[in-house]
Design a protein around this motif. Structure first.
Motif, PDB file in Angstrom:
ATOM      1  N   MET A 178     -43.717 -52.168 -65.485  1.00 34.83           N
ATOM      2  CA  MET A 178     -43.158 -53.185 -64.592  1.00 34.83           C
ATOM      3  C   MET A 178     -42.090 -52.587 -63.689  1.00 34.83           C
ATOM      4  O   MET A 178     -41.365 -51.668 -64.088  1.00 34.83           O
ATOM      5  CB  MET A 178     -42.546 -54.358 -65.376  1.00 34.83           C
ATOM      6  N   GLY A 179     -41.990 -53.145 -62.499  1.00 31.97           N
ATOM      7  CA  GLY A 179     -40.955 -52.738 -61.566  1.00 31.97           C
ATOM      8  C   GLY A 179     -40.842 -53.737 -60.431  1.00 31.97           C
ATOM      9  O   GLY A 179     -41.453 -54.803 -60.446  1.00 31.97           O
ATOM     10  N   MET A 180     -40.056 -53.374 -59.441  1.00 33.38           N
ATOM     11  CA  MET A 180     -39.738 -54.294 -58.351  1.00 33.38           C
ATOM     12  C   MET A 180     -39.662 -53.516 -57.041  1.00 33.38           C
ATOM     13  O   MET A 180     -39.153 -52.397 -57.001  1.00 33.38           O
ATOM     14  CB  MET A 180     -38.395 -54.979 -58.640  1.00 33.38           C
ATOM     15  N   THR A 181     -40.173 -54.117 -55.984  1.00 31.11           N
ATOM     16  CA  THR A 181     -40.118 -53.516 -54.657  1.00 31.11           C
ATOM     17  C   THR A 181     -39.399 -54.466 -53.708  1.00 31.11           C
ATOM     18  O   THR A 181     -39.746 -55.643 -53.617  1.00 31.11           O
ATOM     19  CB  THR A 181     -41.530 -53.219 -54.129  1.00 31.11           C
ATOM     20  N   GLN A 182     -38.398 -53.945 -53.010  1.00 30.52           N
ATOM     21  CA  GLN A 182     -37.618 -54.727 -52.054  1.00 30.52           C
ATOM     22  C   GLN A 182     -37.855 -54.188 -50.648  1.00 30.52           C
ATOM     23  O   GLN A 182     -37.606 -53.006 -50.383  1.00 30.52           O
ATOM     24  CB  GLN A 182     -36.130 -54.661 -52.385  1.00 30.52           C
ATOM     25  N   LEU A 183     -38.326 -55.051 -49.755  1.00 29.24           N
ATOM     26  CA  LEU A 183     -38.508 -54.668 -48.361  1.00 29.24           C
ATOM     27  C   LEU A 183     -37.217 -54.901 -47.586  1.00 29.24           C
ATOM     28  O   LEU A 183     -36.549 -55.920 -47.775  1.00 29.24           O
ATOM     29  CB  LEU A 183     -39.642 -55.471 -47.723  1.00 29.24           C
ATOM     30  N   LYS A 184     -36.894 -53.957 -46.729  1.00 30.87           N
ATOM     31  CA  LYS A 184     -35.686 -54.091 -45.933  1.00 30.87           C
ATOM     32  C   LYS A 184     -35.917 -55.069 -44.778  1.00 30.87           C
ATOM     33  O   LYS A 184     -37.056 -55.326 -44.372  1.00 30.87           O
ATOM     34  CB  LYS A 184     -35.255 -52.721 -45.401  1.00 30.87           C
ATOM     35  N   THR A 185     -34.836 -55.608 -44.248  1.00 22.50           N
ATOM     36  CA  THR A 185     -34.912 -56.548 -43.140  1.00 22.50           C
ATOM     37  C   THR A 185     -35.701 -55.950 -41.978  1.00 22.50           C
ATOM     38  O   THR A 185     -35.518 -54.784 -41.620  1.00 22.50           O
ATOM     39  CB  THR A 185     -33.498 -56.920 -42.652  1.00 22.50           C
ATOM     40  N   GLY A 186     -36.600 -56.744 -41.426  1.00 28.83           N
ATOM     41  CA  GLY A 186     -37.426 -56.288 -40.320  1.00 28.83           C
ATOM     42  C   GLY A 186     -38.717 -55.617 -40.738  1.00 28.83           C
ATOM     43  O   GLY A 186     -39.505 -55.179 -39.891  1.00 28.83           O
ATOM     44  N   ASN A 187     -38.970 -55.545 -42.057  1.00 27.84           N
ATOM     45  CA  ASN A 187     -40.193 -54.922 -42.585  1.00 27.84           C
ATOM     46  C   ASN A 187     -41.033 -55.972 -43.295  1.00 27.84           C
ATOM     47  O   ASN A 187     -40.498 -56.838 -43.985  1.00 27.84           O
ATOM     48  CB  ASN A 187     -39.832 -53.792 -43.539  1.00 27.84           C
TER      49      ASN A 187
END
Length: 277
Positions: A178-187
């Motif tokens: 398990m893990g987590m992915t965070q997209l940056k603003t504008g992506n």
């Protein structure tokens, strides 16, 4: 607990939107003071959510479905908090989980209880549970302590940070990753170029989406792609033969969980963008 059966790719290519959503989309994960669980026959992963507000929630279900005397008799569990501060009590030991903290609960744990610290800001525990054939100790990690790495670029609208919690170099498990992915603003794009990993299935849970925002989640064989519209705090099941990618109307965060033959995060079969259809 709801049951979902596995599907053959030759069958899935005939599905309309309603059937795709019925088989792969999980619209409700967090119902106040209830446990929501979906058992998929894709590697028998259980996907669910616990949203304690005024009451504690115990990890329990109709055990005939699992053929055991208690939930984690032959299973392991990963819980990631996507709400306010809360805690998970495992056989009398309490683990505090703030937003985006992760707890792994090993095979053989008899009692698991989910709690919120403040009913006005309740915790929301996203859950993945996989069959386990070896015991590993219960362990907690925070977002800051996770193995993290930057991927993508703003030029391709996929600049993101991947945080690995339960994996071969982190919290140890029998087969759950398990893990987590965070997209940056504008992506907006995730997991593109796409890939498959026939040795493992995967589930995504999208969150940190505004009420009027959506993610168009892509699935299917590389030459027979389909899409499912996903809203905030909803999940989708990805069979081992399917790509799992997506694009949002804004940036977002998602939790990925896998079960299957190995725990090697990098074990994937890449699909060139030119080959997608």
């Amino acid at each position: 607990m709801e049951r979902r059966y596995a599907s053959h790719p030759n069958e899935v290519k005939q599905f309309d939107t309603q059937r795709l959503r019925k088989e792969f989309h999980i619209p409700t994960l967090f119902t106040p003071d209830q446990l929501e669980l979906v058992l998929t026959h894709e590697d028998r992963l259980i996907i669910g959510g616990a949203a304690p507000v005024n009451d504690e929630i115990k990890l329990e279900t109709e055990l005939k479905e699992l053929g055991v005397s208690f939930f984690l008799e032959r299973r392991e569990l990963g819980a990631i908090n996507v709400g306010g501060p809360g805690s998970v009590v495992v056989d009398g030991t309490e683990y505090e989980l703030n937003t985006k903290d992760c707890l792994y609960v090993g095979k053989g744990s008899r009692e698991v209880i989910f709690k919120s610290k403040d009913a006005a800001k309740p915790a929301k525990f996203y859950l993945n549970s996989a069959p386990a054939h070896q015991e590993f100790p219960t362990a907690k990690t925070t977002l800051a302590d996770a193995e993290s790495g930057a991927l993508g670029s703003i030029e391709n609208s996929n600049e993101r940070t991947i945080h690995r919690f339960i994996h071969e170099n982190g919290i140890q498990s029998s087969q759950l990753v398990m893990g987590m992915t965070q997209l940056k603003t504008g992506n907006m794009w995730n997991t593109m170029p796409a890939h498959v990993h026939p040795r493992r299935m995967e589930a995504y849970m999208y969150f940190d989406l505004a009420e009027d925002a959506v993610v168009f989640h892509l699935m299917g064989e590389p030459d027979e792609t389909r899409h499912i519209v996903i809203r905030n705090e909803q999940a989708v099941i990805s069979p081992s033969w399917s790509i799992h990618s997506g694009v949002g109307t804004s940036n977002y965060t998602f939790i990925w969980g896998m079960a299957g033959d190995n725990k090697a995060y990098a074990d994937m079969d890449a699909v060139a963008i030119k080959d997608l259809k």
